[in-house]
Write a protein that holds these residues in place. Structure first.
Motif, PDB file in Angstrom:
ATOM      1  N   MET A   1       0.835  -1.151  -0.182  1.00  0.00           N
ATOM      2  CA  MET A   1       0.082   0.112  -0.062  1.00  0.00           C
ATOM      3  C   MET A   1       0.854   1.201   0.108  1.00  0.00           C
ATOM      4  O   MET A   1       1.759   1.444   0.734  1.00  0.00           O
ATOM      5  CB  MET A   1      -0.980   0.078   1.190  1.00  0.00           C
ATOM      6  N   SER A   2       0.678   2.239  -0.941  1.00  0.00           N
ATOM      7  CA  SER A   2       1.460   3.264  -0.839  1.00  0.00           C
ATOM      8  C   SER A   2       0.974   4.459  -0.053  1.00  0.00           C
ATOM      9  O   SER A   2      -0.136   4.514   0.326  1.00  0.00           O
ATOM     10  CB  SER A   2       1.372   3.944  -2.427  1.00  0.00           C
ATOM     11  N   TYR A 153      -3.927   3.537   7.006  1.00  0.00           N
ATOM     12  CA  TYR A 153      -2.400   3.403   6.899  1.00  0.00           C
ATOM     13  C   TYR A 153      -1.486   4.735   7.302  1.00  0.00           C
ATOM     14  O   TYR A 153      -0.492   4.654   8.243  1.00  0.00           O
ATOM     15  CB  TYR A 153      -2.047   3.063   5.670  1.00  0.00           C
ATOM     16  N   TYR A 154      -1.777   5.810   6.836  1.00  0.00           N
ATOM     17  CA  TYR A 154      -1.170   7.039   7.016  1.00  0.00           C
ATOM     18  C   TYR A 154      -1.362   7.359   8.654  1.00  0.00           C
ATOM     19  O   TYR A 154      -0.470   7.706   9.250  1.00  0.00           O
ATOM     20  CB  TYR A 154      -1.958   8.039   6.225  1.00  0.00           C
ATOM     21  N   ILE A 158       2.751   4.098  10.335  1.00  0.00           N
ATOM     22  CA  ILE A 158       3.702   3.151   9.892  1.00  0.00           C
ATOM     23  C   ILE A 158       4.744   3.666   8.619  1.00  0.00           C
ATOM     24  O   ILE A 158       5.840   3.314   8.534  1.00  0.00           O
ATOM     25  CB  ILE A 158       2.869   1.743   9.351  1.00  0.00           C
ATOM     26  N   GLY A 159       3.602   4.403   7.819  1.00  0.00           N
ATOM     27  CA  GLY A 159       4.617   5.044   6.501  1.00  0.00           C
ATOM     28  C   GLY A 159       5.422   6.126   7.167  1.00  0.00           C
ATOM     29  O   GLY A 159       6.727   6.026   6.512  1.00  0.00           O
ATOM     30  N   PHE A 160       5.342   6.682   8.142  1.00  0.00           N
ATOM     31  CA  PHE A 160       6.145   7.786   8.495  1.00  0.00           C
ATOM     32  C   PHE A 160       7.417   7.182   9.291  1.00  0.00           C
ATOM     33  O   PHE A 160       8.371   7.613   8.818  1.00  0.00           O
ATOM     34  CB  PHE A 160       5.320   8.264   9.677  1.00  0.00           C
ATOM     35  N   TRP A 161       7.252   5.980   9.752  1.00  0.00           N
ATOM     36  CA  TRP A 161       8.509   5.332  10.613  1.00  0.00           C
ATOM     37  C   TRP A 161       9.438   4.690   9.402  1.00  0.00           C
ATOM     38  O   TRP A 161      10.592   4.718   9.559  1.00  0.00           O
ATOM     39  CB  TRP A 161       8.015   4.344  11.377  1.00  0.00           C
ATOM     40  N   GLU A 230       2.672   8.610  17.737  1.00  0.00           N
ATOM     41  CA  GLU A 230       2.678   9.312  16.450  1.00  0.00           C
ATOM     42  C   GLU A 230       1.582   9.303  15.809  1.00  0.00           C
ATOM     43  O   GLU A 230       1.447  10.510  14.901  1.00  0.00           O
ATOM     44  CB  GLU A 230       3.762   8.511  15.825  1.00  0.00           C
ATOM     45  N   PRO A 231       0.719   8.569  16.032  1.00  0.00           N
ATOM     46  CA  PRO A 231      -0.629   8.846  15.220  1.00  0.00           C
ATOM     47  C   PRO A 231      -1.406  10.075  15.483  1.00  0.00           C
ATOM     48  O   PRO A 231      -1.978  10.654  14.774  1.00  0.00           O
ATOM     49  CB  PRO A 231      -1.457   7.704  15.413  1.00  0.00           C
ATOM     50  N   THR A 232      -1.182  10.542  16.566  1.00  0.00           N
ATOM     51  CA  THR A 232      -1.656  11.968  17.039  1.00  0.00           C
ATOM     52  C   THR A 232      -1.289  12.988  16.367  1.00  0.00           C
ATOM     53  O   THR A 232      -1.830  13.818  15.775  1.00  0.00           O
ATOM     54  CB  THR A 232      -1.427  12.232  18.735  1.00  0.00           C
ATOM     55  N   MET A 233       0.137  13.003  16.068  1.00  0.00           N
ATOM     56  CA  MET A 233       0.710  13.873  14.923  1.00  0.00           C
ATOM     57  C   MET A 233       0.108  13.727  13.754  1.00  0.00           C
ATOM     58  O   MET A 233       0.057  14.760  13.103  1.00  0.00           O
ATOM     59  CB  MET A 233       2.022  13.968  15.208  1.00  0.00           C
TER      60      MET A 233
END
Length: 331
Positions: A1-2, A153-154, A158-161, A230-233
């Motif tokens: 997933m992109s 996902y965003y 996960i993508g951030f890390w 991180e999901p909060t941000m």
């Protein structure tokens, strides 16, 4: 997933020339000159109060260890800590404090706490302001996700890390790729690498000391809170531009979200995001005054972050259904 984040690419000079940011005329020049004045006081007060909130959160986590409340307390610590992105961001602009050296010192410290390299991100963020919402050049462009699962996902981080780990590896090895070279001046390669290496050494040292003494403090007071916070941000970062127009007009390409004083404090007044893009040289504590002039003209406005995300989720869900329908028709 992109991940729905664009990467810089080489565009024709004509395209860049046409992307002249608009909308700043709504703030009178005499007002702008007055609001641009920078002071150390407001930033130091905000910083002290912010660290006090983090300290209270850490104390609550300490009390909760060994109970069912440990993970919720870790989430609280992670969520209050991740908002250190806000002073870090202000320090990128040299607007948190009057003294430039103080901006750099506080920025480096906040970056080490939340795992964001200060100097590398400063230049990445500069590109975001220069080419706001220009696909292929805006280094922080976040579109409405193509499906509801892409939205989750965003938000998960996960993508951030994954992107962060890759950028840290490039910094450690000094092997900058075309993405980095699109915004990072060659003269800053060594400084950016040195900071990243020092950050990693700092974390490894803390982890090693914690392990040596048989303590789980590093895990519970940094690793776990950082991951679950991180999901909060992600929620707040997505709300700044996702769903806004892809236009050089900052009154339409950037969202201001009206929210409560607690969020405005933790996020260092960055919910006034259109105001920040229109007047990036104005310190955070004066953005509410800028809003007096911009409010009648902004076309992308959020009435609370919940409302903004309900709209984004609805669009993401509709995007996913449309894609499935098209795929079904072409199968």
């Amino acid at each position: 997933m992109s991940v729905p984040v664009s990467k810089p690419q080489v565009l024709p000079a004509a395209a860049l020339f046409l992307w002249e940011l608009e909308g700043r005329h709504v703030v009178p020049q005499e007002v702008l000159r007055r609001l641009q004045q920078r002071r150390n006081g407001p930033g130091l007060v905000y910083l002290a109060a912010h660290f006090a909130v983090i300290g209270i959160s850490a104390w609550l986590l300490y009390l909760a260890l060994g109970t069912a409340w440990a993970l919720p307390a870790a989430f609280l610590l992670g969520s209050t800590s991740v908002f250190l992105f806000a002073p870090l961001h202000e320090c990128w602009h040299w607007t948190a404090f009057r003294a430039r050296w103080l901006n750099d010192v506080v920025g480096v410290v906040c970056g080490a706490i939340i795992a964001r390299p200060f100097f590398w991100f400063r230049y990445l963020h500069t590109a975001h302001h220069t080419y706001t919402q220009l696909e292929g050049r805006d280094t922080e462009l976040v579109r409405v996700p193509k499906s509801f699962s892409a939205y989750i996902y965003y938000i998960s981080g996960i993508g951030f890390w994954l992107r962060s780990a890759a950028s840290y590896w490039r910094g450690i090895t000094g092997r900058w790729n075309d993405f980095d070279k699109g915004f990072l001046p060659e003269s800053e390669y060594l400084l950016a690498s040195m900071e990243i290496r020092m950050q990693v050494l700092f974390w490894l040292t803390l982890g090693a000391v914690s392990a040596y003494y048989g303590s789980s403090a590093f895990l519970w007071f940094w690793v776990i809170p950082r991951l679950v916070g991180e999901p909060t941000m992600r929620v707040f970062r997505m709300a700044e531009h996702a769903g806004a127009q892809l236009t050089p007009n900052l009154l339409s390409s950037t969202r201001t979200t009206y929210t409560n004083p607690v969020i405005r404090f933790l996020y260092w007044q960055m919910p006034f995001h259109a105001e920040h893009h229109l007047c990036p040289s104005v310190p955070f504590h004066a953005l509410h005054e800028v809003n007096r002039f911009t409010a009648p003209h902004i076309t992308c406005v959020g009435q609370g972050y919940l409302r903004v995300h309900l709209d984004i989720m609805a669009q993401a869900w509709a995007n996913g259904r449309s894609r499935k329908k098209v795929l079904g028709e072409t199968a």
